[in-house]
Design an enzyme around this catalytic site. Structure first.
Site, PDB file in Angstrom:
ATOM      1  N   GLU A  93       0.767  -1.224   0.251  1.00  0.00           N
ATOM      2  CA  GLU A  93       0.022   0.039   0.074  1.00  0.00           C
ATOM      3  C   GLU A  93       0.819   1.343  -0.056  1.00  0.00           C
ATOM      4  O   GLU A  93       2.037   1.259   0.618  1.00  0.00           O
ATOM      5  CB  GLU A  93      -0.757  -0.030   1.219  1.00  0.00           C
ATOM      6  CG  GLU A  93      -1.793  -1.174   1.583  1.00  0.00           C
ATOM      7  CD  GLU A  93      -2.592  -0.973   2.537  1.00  0.00           C
ATOM      8  OE1 GLU A  93      -3.365  -1.824   3.154  1.00  0.00           O
ATOM      9  OE2 GLU A  93      -2.595   0.188   3.462  1.00  0.00           O
ATOM     10  N   CYS A 106       3.124   8.579   1.705  1.00  0.00           N
ATOM     11  CA  CYS A 106       3.526   7.489   2.747  1.00  0.00           C
ATOM     12  C   CYS A 106       3.728   6.194   1.795  1.00  0.00           C
ATOM     13  O   CYS A 106       2.971   5.463   1.388  1.00  0.00           O
ATOM     14  CB  CYS A 106       2.197   7.470   3.706  1.00  0.00           C
ATOM     15  SG  CYS A 106       2.361   6.083   4.894  1.00  0.00           S
ATOM     16  N   CYS A 113       4.752  -7.409   8.102  1.00  0.00           N
ATOM     17  CA  CYS A 113       5.769  -6.461   9.252  1.00  0.00           C
ATOM     18  C   CYS A 113       6.007  -7.708  10.044  1.00  0.00           C
ATOM     19  O   CYS A 113       5.217  -8.276  10.552  1.00  0.00           O
ATOM     20  CB  CYS A 113       5.058  -5.256   9.718  1.00  0.00           C
ATOM     21  SG  CYS A 113       5.953  -4.449  10.934  1.00  0.00           S
ATOM     22  N   CYS A 117       2.818  -5.061  16.629  1.00  0.00           N
ATOM     23  CA  CYS A 117       2.053  -4.008  17.550  1.00  0.00           C
ATOM     24  C   CYS A 117       0.619  -4.150  17.572  1.00  0.00           C
ATOM     25  O   CYS A 117      -0.130  -4.871  16.538  1.00  0.00           O
ATOM     26  CB  CYS A 117       2.502  -2.542  16.931  1.00  0.00           C
ATOM     27  SG  CYS A 117       3.963  -2.007  16.861  1.00  0.00           S
ATOM     28  N   CYS A 120      -2.019  -2.248  15.331  1.00  0.00           N
ATOM     29  CA  CYS A 120      -1.854  -2.207  13.970  1.00  0.00           C
ATOM     30  C   CYS A 120      -2.490  -3.143  12.990  1.00  0.00           C
ATOM     31  O   CYS A 120      -2.439  -4.333  13.355  1.00  0.00           O
ATOM     32  CB  CYS A 120      -0.234  -1.958  13.519  1.00  0.00           C
ATOM     33  SG  CYS A 120       0.151  -1.901  11.891  1.00  0.00           S
ATOM     34  N   CYS A 334      -2.603   2.213   8.401  1.00  0.00           N
ATOM     35  CA  CYS A 334      -1.748   1.408   7.868  1.00  0.00           C
ATOM     36  C   CYS A 334      -2.112  -0.399   7.819  1.00  0.00           C
ATOM     37  O   CYS A 334      -2.589  -0.762   8.781  1.00  0.00           O
ATOM     38  CB  CYS A 334      -0.366   1.504   8.490  1.00  0.00           C
ATOM     39  SG  CYS A 334       0.350   0.294   9.776  1.00  0.00           S
TER      40      CYS A 334
HETATM   41  N1  SAH Z   1       7.101   0.598  11.758  1.00  0.00           N
HETATM   42  C1  SAH Z   1       7.061   1.928  11.601  1.00  0.00           C
HETATM   43  C2  SAH Z   1       6.307   2.427  10.538  1.00  0.00           C
HETATM   44  C3  SAH Z   1       5.099   2.128  10.206  1.00  0.00           C
HETATM   45  S1  SAH Z   1       3.512   2.391  11.161  1.00  0.00           S
HETATM   46  C4  SAH Z   1       6.675   2.295  12.971  1.00  0.00           C
HETATM   47  O1  SAH Z   1       6.251   1.316  13.667  1.00  0.00           O
HETATM   48  O2  SAH Z   1       6.862   3.548  13.113  1.00  0.00           O
HETATM   49  C5  SAH Z   1       3.639   4.178  10.977  1.00  0.00           C
HETATM   50  C6  SAH Z   1       2.558   4.904  12.182  1.00  0.00           C
HETATM   51  O3  SAH Z   1       1.606   4.503  12.352  1.00  0.00           O
HETATM   52  C7  SAH Z   1       3.365   4.371  13.359  1.00  0.00           C
HETATM   53  O4  SAH Z   1       3.743   5.488  14.273  1.00  0.00           O
HETATM   54  C8  SAH Z   1       2.528   3.463  13.848  1.00  0.00           C
HETATM   55  O5  SAH Z   1       2.505   3.346  15.349  1.00  0.00           O
HETATM   56  C9  SAH Z   1       1.063   3.942  13.638  1.00  0.00           C
HETATM   57  N2  SAH Z   1      -0.298   3.249  13.478  1.00  0.00           N
HETATM   58  C10 SAH Z   1      -0.104   1.939  13.153  1.00  0.00           C
HETATM   59  N3  SAH Z   1      -1.224   1.624  13.272  1.00  0.00           N
HETATM   60  C11 SAH Z   1      -2.062   2.618  13.751  1.00  0.00           C
HETATM   61  C12 SAH Z   1      -3.606   2.697  14.121  1.00  0.00           C
HETATM   62  N4  SAH Z   1      -4.270   1.587  14.029  1.00  0.00           N
HETATM   63  N5  SAH Z   1      -3.885   3.828  14.596  1.00  0.00           N
HETATM   64  C13 SAH Z   1      -3.080   4.893  14.725  1.00  0.00           C
HETATM   65  N6  SAH Z   1      -1.818   4.766  14.358  1.00  0.00           N
HETATM   66  C14 SAH Z   1      -1.275   3.712  13.940  1.00  0.00           C
END
Ligand code: SAH
Length: 344
Positions: A93, A106, A113, A117, A120, A334
């Site tokens: 994406e 972006c 990944c 997390c 996510c 994301c």
């Molecule tokens: N792996 C990297 C970059 C990808 S995520 C990282 O962790 O920073 C990009 C951003 O989106 C990160 O700050 C992540 O924590 C946030 N993110 C992911 N899922 C999310 C969600 N459901 N709501 C809000 N932010 C989210």
């Protein structure tokens, strides 16, 4: 299998050219065709001899993507699901956002990944592989071609952990930066990381002027570990030491991302802990109203709480903004689009 010619930064491409008996300046000509003219065939590279064009065709591909889906939000955000055209037809994406100062893209850094997390959308989909250098770049080129625009800012905040694909990230940034490449300054590039500490040191030592964003999301180890498994490997103290080193080396402000989830990390106590953690540091906090995912355990904080949280930080000397929510109507959070497509 033939390699994408976009996997090579300019120095590498010069070497490739010399290896096939060509002058190194050919690499500069090719670079211009690839990144400034954004051509879709070797044939179009008309200042190269027919013979060289034929040999390029025989040895390399251009690594073009296929647009599988394009969703447009009412706020102008455009989300792309792209087929990278490898043997498995993997999908990634990329999201295009329009701000008053120009277009921001972006981009994804990996297919899937590993970080896991809990909030996510990429979590739960198996990690496939790192993106190649050319595949990182092609996201930008595809969208520029599709929309007939020039992108001015790049954020590595799509699917994947950019610092877990460090070498490809560095080469992609070299192509993005180069005056004969995409010619986008490092100050217009943000790298977001979940906090891979050794790579933060490495990045600091490279002295490139990109913005570093740290996905912090909590100021205590117990909460952060419950949201982000990486915190068990690199807890907050270790992460902050790396951040201090980064700031000392680059003299650049770090942006801390903090996704607010109701009754999880959004109380005033949490704001206090965050102030204590970041006090006196060259830092900026970016609050993100958490984007709830399917079967997720977190819900969005109330607007009232988000504003209270922001004001508390600002009143205690921490520069804080709330990230504007873009594209929520098109699943721009994301990994959501890819996940949806994989189910279908
Ligand atoms: N792996 C990297 C970059 C990808 S995520 C990282 O962790 O920073 C990009 C951003 O989106 C990160 O700050 C992540 O924590 C946030 N993110 C992911 N899922 C999310 C969600 N459901 N709501 C809000 N932010 C989210």
């Amino acid at each position: 299998m033939k390699k994408s010619i976009k996997n090579y930064d300019l120095d590498d491409l010069k070497k490739e050219m010399m290896a096939i008996g060509e002058k190194p300046f050919r690499a500069e000509q090719i670079f211009k065709w690839l990144y400034q003219d954004n051509v879709t065939s070797f044939e179009e590279m008309t200042n190269l001899s027919l013979d060289l064009r034929r040999r390029l065709e025989e040895n390399y591909i251009l690594g073009l993507f296929k647009i599988v889906h394009k969703l447009e939000s009412i706020d102008g955000t455009k989300k792309y699901l792209l087929d990278v055209q490898d043997e498995e037809h993997n999908m990634i994406e990329a999201v295009l956002m329009q701000y008053h100062h120009g277009y921001t893209i972006c981009v994804s850094s990996q297919i899937g990944c590993k970080m896991g997390c809990k909030f996510c959308a990429s979590t739960g989909i198996p990690f496939v592989r790192n993106l190649e250098v050319g595949e990182i770049i092609e996201q930008i080129l595809t969208i520029q071609r599709d929309e007939k625009i020039t992108i001015s800012n790049i954020v590595f905040m799509g699917i994947g952990e950019p610092l877990d694909n460090f070498d490809h990230l560095m080469k992609a940034i070299a192509i993005i930066n180069h005056p004969k490449g995409l010619h986008i300054g490092a100050r217009h590039i943000s790298i977001s990381t979940s906090g891979i500490v050794p790579k933060i040191y490495e990045l600091a030592d490279k002295q490139i002027q990109c913005t570093l964003s740290i996905s912090l999301h909590a100021a205590s180890n117990s909460i952060r570990s419950s949201m982000m498994p990486i915190n068990q490997t690199y807890p907050i103290e270790t992460l902050m030491e790396a951040c201090q080193y980064y700031i000392k080396k680059t003299n650049k402000r770090i942006s801390f991302e903090y996704a607010l989830a109701k009754d999880n990390n959004d109380n005033i106590e949490d704001a206090k802990a965050l102030v204590n953690l970041l006090k006196g540091m060259l830092a900026h906090v970016n609050l993100i109203p958490i984007n709830p995912i399917e079967k997720g355990i977190y819900t969005k904080s109330t607007n009232e709480n988000i504003i209270k949280f922001r004001d508390y930080l600002n009143n205690h000397g921490i520069i804080t903004t709330i990230r504007r929510e873009l594209g929520t109507d098109i699943n721009a959070a994301c990994g959501q689009l890819r996940k949806q497509n994989m189910k279908e």
